[in-house]
Design a protein around this motif. Sequence first.
Motif, PDB file in Angstrom:
ATOM      1  N   SER A 153       0.749  -1.196   0.151  1.00 59.66           N
ATOM      2  CA  SER A 153       0.206  -0.218   0.108  1.00 59.66           C
ATOM      3  C   SER A 153       0.840   1.286  -0.158  1.00 59.66           C
ATOM      4  O   SER A 153       0.486   2.389  -0.673  1.00 59.66           O
ATOM      5  CB  SER A 153      -0.881   0.053   1.291  1.00 59.66           C
ATOM      6  N   LEU A 154       2.012   1.224   0.593  1.00 57.35           N
ATOM      7  CA  LEU A 154       2.953   2.342   0.856  1.00 57.35           C
ATOM      8  C   LEU A 154       3.420   2.688  -0.537  1.00 57.35           C
ATOM      9  O   LEU A 154       3.724   3.811  -1.092  1.00 57.35           O
ATOM     10  CB  LEU A 154       3.914   2.004   1.951  1.00 57.35           C
ATOM     11  N   GLY A 155       3.795   1.575  -1.298  1.00 54.39           N
ATOM     12  CA  GLY A 155       4.568   1.781  -2.693  1.00 54.39           C
ATOM     13  C   GLY A 155       3.188   2.290  -3.480  1.00 54.39           C
ATOM     14  O   GLY A 155       3.661   3.159  -4.659  1.00 54.39           O
ATOM     15  N   ALA A 156       1.981   1.922  -3.367  1.00 53.05           N
ATOM     16  CA  ALA A 156       1.013   2.377  -4.123  1.00 53.05           C
ATOM     17  C   ALA A 156       0.750   3.983  -3.879  1.00 53.05           C
ATOM     18  O   ALA A 156       0.556   4.642  -4.890  1.00 53.05           O
ATOM     19  CB  ALA A 156      -0.436   1.641  -3.921  1.00 53.05           C
ATOM     20  N   ILE A 157       0.842   4.074  -2.768  1.00 52.40           N
ATOM     21  CA  ILE A 157       0.565   5.762  -2.381  1.00 52.40           C
ATOM     22  C   ILE A 157       1.861   6.446  -3.073  1.00 52.40           C
ATOM     23  O   ILE A 157       1.577   7.672  -3.754  1.00 52.40           O
ATOM     24  CB  ILE A 157       0.716   5.789  -0.713  1.00 52.40           C
ATOM     25  N   HIS A 158       2.971   6.025  -2.866  1.00 53.52           N
ATOM     26  CA  HIS A 158       4.311   6.786  -3.268  1.00 53.52           C
ATOM     27  C   HIS A 158       4.091   6.899  -5.037  1.00 53.52           C
ATOM     28  O   HIS A 158       4.342   7.868  -5.191  1.00 53.52           O
ATOM     29  CB  HIS A 158       5.461   5.749  -2.884  1.00 53.52           C
ATOM     30  N   PHE A 159       3.894   5.757  -5.692  1.00 55.31           N
ATOM     31  CA  PHE A 159       3.712   5.635  -6.992  1.00 55.31           C
ATOM     32  C   PHE A 159       2.802   6.687  -7.522  1.00 55.31           C
ATOM     33  O   PHE A 159       2.872   7.580  -8.490  1.00 55.31           O
ATOM     34  CB  PHE A 159       3.362   4.228  -7.554  1.00 55.31           C
ATOM     35  N   THR A 160       1.563   6.599  -6.919  1.00 54.47           N
ATOM     36  CA  THR A 160       0.392   7.580  -7.342  1.00 54.47           C
ATOM     37  C   THR A 160       0.767   8.955  -6.989  1.00 54.47           C
ATOM     38  O   THR A 160       0.490   9.696  -8.018  1.00 54.47           O
ATOM     39  CB  THR A 160      -0.893   7.159  -6.359  1.00 54.47           C
ATOM     40  N   THR A 161       1.220   9.448  -6.030  1.00 49.82           N
ATOM     41  CA  THR A 161       1.650  10.905  -5.777  1.00 49.82           C
ATOM     42  C   THR A 161       2.742  11.152  -6.578  1.00 49.82           C
ATOM     43  O   THR A 161       2.906  12.498  -7.004  1.00 49.82           O
ATOM     44  CB  THR A 161       1.970  10.891  -4.180  1.00 49.82           C
ATOM     45  N   ALA A 162       3.556  10.348  -6.893  1.00 49.38           N
ATOM     46  CA  ALA A 162       4.725  10.672  -7.846  1.00 49.38           C
ATOM     47  C   ALA A 162       4.179  11.255  -9.188  1.00 49.38           C
ATOM     48  O   ALA A 162       4.430  12.110  -9.779  1.00 49.38           O
ATOM     49  CB  ALA A 162       5.549   9.458  -8.267  1.00 49.38           C
ATOM     50  N   ILE A 163       3.039  10.302  -9.705  1.00 50.52           N
ATOM     51  CA  ILE A 163       2.383  10.670 -10.965  1.00 50.52           C
ATOM     52  C   ILE A 163       1.682  11.964 -10.988  1.00 50.52           C
ATOM     53  O   ILE A 163       1.846  12.690 -11.820  1.00 50.52           O
ATOM     54  CB  ILE A 163       1.460   9.514 -11.505  1.00 50.52           C
ATOM     55  N   VAL A 164       1.043  12.218  -9.928  1.00 46.27           N
ATOM     56  CA  VAL A 164       0.290  13.350  -9.743  1.00 46.27           C
ATOM     57  C   VAL A 164       1.058  14.556  -9.583  1.00 46.27           C
ATOM     58  O   VAL A 164       0.849  15.609 -10.218  1.00 46.27           O
ATOM     59  CB  VAL A 164      -0.813  13.066  -8.195  1.00 46.27           C
ATOM     60  N   ALA A 165       2.304  14.448  -8.942  1.00 47.08           N
ATOM     61  CA  ALA A 165       3.258  15.439  -8.928  1.00 47.08           C
ATOM     62  C   ALA A 165       3.680  15.660 -10.143  1.00 47.08           C
ATOM     63  O   ALA A 165       4.029  17.034 -10.467  1.00 47.08           O
ATOM     64  CB  ALA A 165       4.447  15.149  -7.845  1.00 47.08           C
ATOM     65  N   LEU A 166       4.278  14.608 -10.815  1.00 48.31           N
ATOM     66  CA  LEU A 166       4.851  15.083 -12.263  1.00 48.31           C
ATOM     67  C   LEU A 166       3.805  15.596 -13.102  1.00 48.31           C
ATOM     68  O   LEU A 166       4.036  16.877 -13.633  1.00 48.31           O
ATOM     69  CB  LEU A 166       5.077  13.810 -12.869  1.00 48.31           C
ATOM     70  N   ALA A 167       2.617  15.496 -13.066  1.00 46.88           N
ATOM     71  CA  ALA A 167       1.412  15.935 -14.075  1.00 46.88           C
ATOM     72  C   ALA A 167       1.390  17.507 -13.558  1.00 46.88           C
ATOM     73  O   ALA A 167       1.368  18.320 -14.284  1.00 46.88           O
ATOM     74  CB  ALA A 167       0.110  15.260 -13.879  1.00 46.88           C
ATOM     75  N   PHE A 168       1.112  17.653 -12.138  1.00 43.66           N
ATOM     76  CA  PHE A 168       0.736  19.058 -11.426  1.00 43.66           C
ATOM     77  C   PHE A 168       2.086  19.839 -11.724  1.00 43.66           C
ATOM     78  O   PHE A 168       1.698  21.192 -12.179  1.00 43.66           O
ATOM     79  CB  PHE A 168       0.460  18.823 -10.138  1.00 43.66           C
ATOM     80  N   GLY A 169       3.106  19.454 -11.491  1.00 41.96           N
ATOM     81  CA  GLY A 169       4.198  20.282 -11.928  1.00 41.96           C
ATOM     82  C   GLY A 169       4.430  20.646 -13.145  1.00 41.96           C
ATOM     83  O   GLY A 169       4.743  21.706 -13.539  1.00 41.96           O
ATOM     84  N   ALA A 170       4.218  19.737 -14.105  1.00 35.36           N
ATOM     85  CA  ALA A 170       4.138  20.125 -15.594  1.00 35.36           C
ATOM     86  C   ALA A 170       3.093  21.196 -16.018  1.00 35.36           C
ATOM     87  O   ALA A 170       3.321  22.188 -16.789  1.00 35.36           O
ATOM     88  CB  ALA A 170       3.888  18.919 -16.411  1.00 35.36           C
ATOM     89  N   ILE A 171       1.900  21.061 -15.381  1.00 39.26           N
ATOM     90  CA  ILE A 171       0.837  22.041 -15.620  1.00 39.26           C
ATOM     91  C   ILE A 171       1.214  23.370 -15.005  1.00 39.26           C
ATOM     92  O   ILE A 171       1.159  24.588 -15.619  1.00 39.26           O
ATOM     93  CB  ILE A 171      -0.386  21.727 -14.904  1.00 39.26           C
ATOM     94  N   VAL A 172       1.925  23.250 -13.583  1.00 37.49           N
ATOM     95  CA  VAL A 172       2.284  24.795 -13.104  1.00 37.49           C
ATOM     96  C   VAL A 172       3.358  25.397 -14.003  1.00 37.49           C
ATOM     97  O   VAL A 172       3.531  26.617 -14.035  1.00 37.49           O
ATOM     98  CB  VAL A 172       2.640  24.380 -11.773  1.00 37.49           C
ATOM     99  N   LEU A 173       4.166  24.816 -14.444  1.00 38.87           N
ATOM    100  CA  LEU A 173       5.480  25.050 -15.430  1.00 38.87           C
ATOM    101  C   LEU A 173       5.019  25.864 -16.727  1.00 38.87           C
ATOM    102  O   LEU A 173       5.398  26.708 -17.096  1.00 38.87           O
ATOM    103  CB  LEU A 173       6.339  24.088 -15.427  1.00 38.87           C
ATOM    104  N   GLY A 174       3.859  25.057 -17.064  1.00 35.09           N
ATOM    105  CA  GLY A 174       3.396  25.599 -18.254  1.00 35.09           C
ATOM    106  C   GLY A 174       2.302  26.723 -18.234  1.00 35.09           C
ATOM    107  O   GLY A 174       2.134  27.418 -19.448  1.00 35.09           O
TER     108      GLY A 174
END
Length: 162
Positions: free
Chosen positions: A5-26
Amino acid sequence: MIGSSLGAIHFTTAIVALAFGAIVLGAPKGTLLHRTIGAGYVAAMVILNVSSLAIYRLTGRFQPFHALALFSLATVMCGVVPALRRRPGWLMAHYSCMAWSYLGLLAAACSEIVVRLFLRAGILTGTWQLIGGGIAIAILSVVVGMVVLPRLQRTAFAYTGQ
């Protein structure tokens, strides 16, 4: 790939952060979209880094990637505090820290992908080879950031008239 479950949380938040970071930069800076998605990015980065501090599958103890997670947390907080305080020079501090935070996230993602591919292909076999490969990618990312981020900074400040 995701062993808990910890790995799933880690993976999911990594994908969210990658997407949100790209949106904020653009996105245009200083807008409601920038602030809202930026807050989501910060939340995802905090959860991502805190969860990474609890993952010990590779060696069973504290390792260089844990130190990088602590550094990532510090970088995110160094970007948030100036934006909240708005003291003279805050914009440059905010931009620099948040841009390096996202670059670090991209480096971690690249490192994870490359290490997993090399591990599967049998190119990297030992724990320290994996750690060395990840650190090499992190160093390469810093070098790329030193070239790319100043160029992006000019574009970011053009939005705000700074």
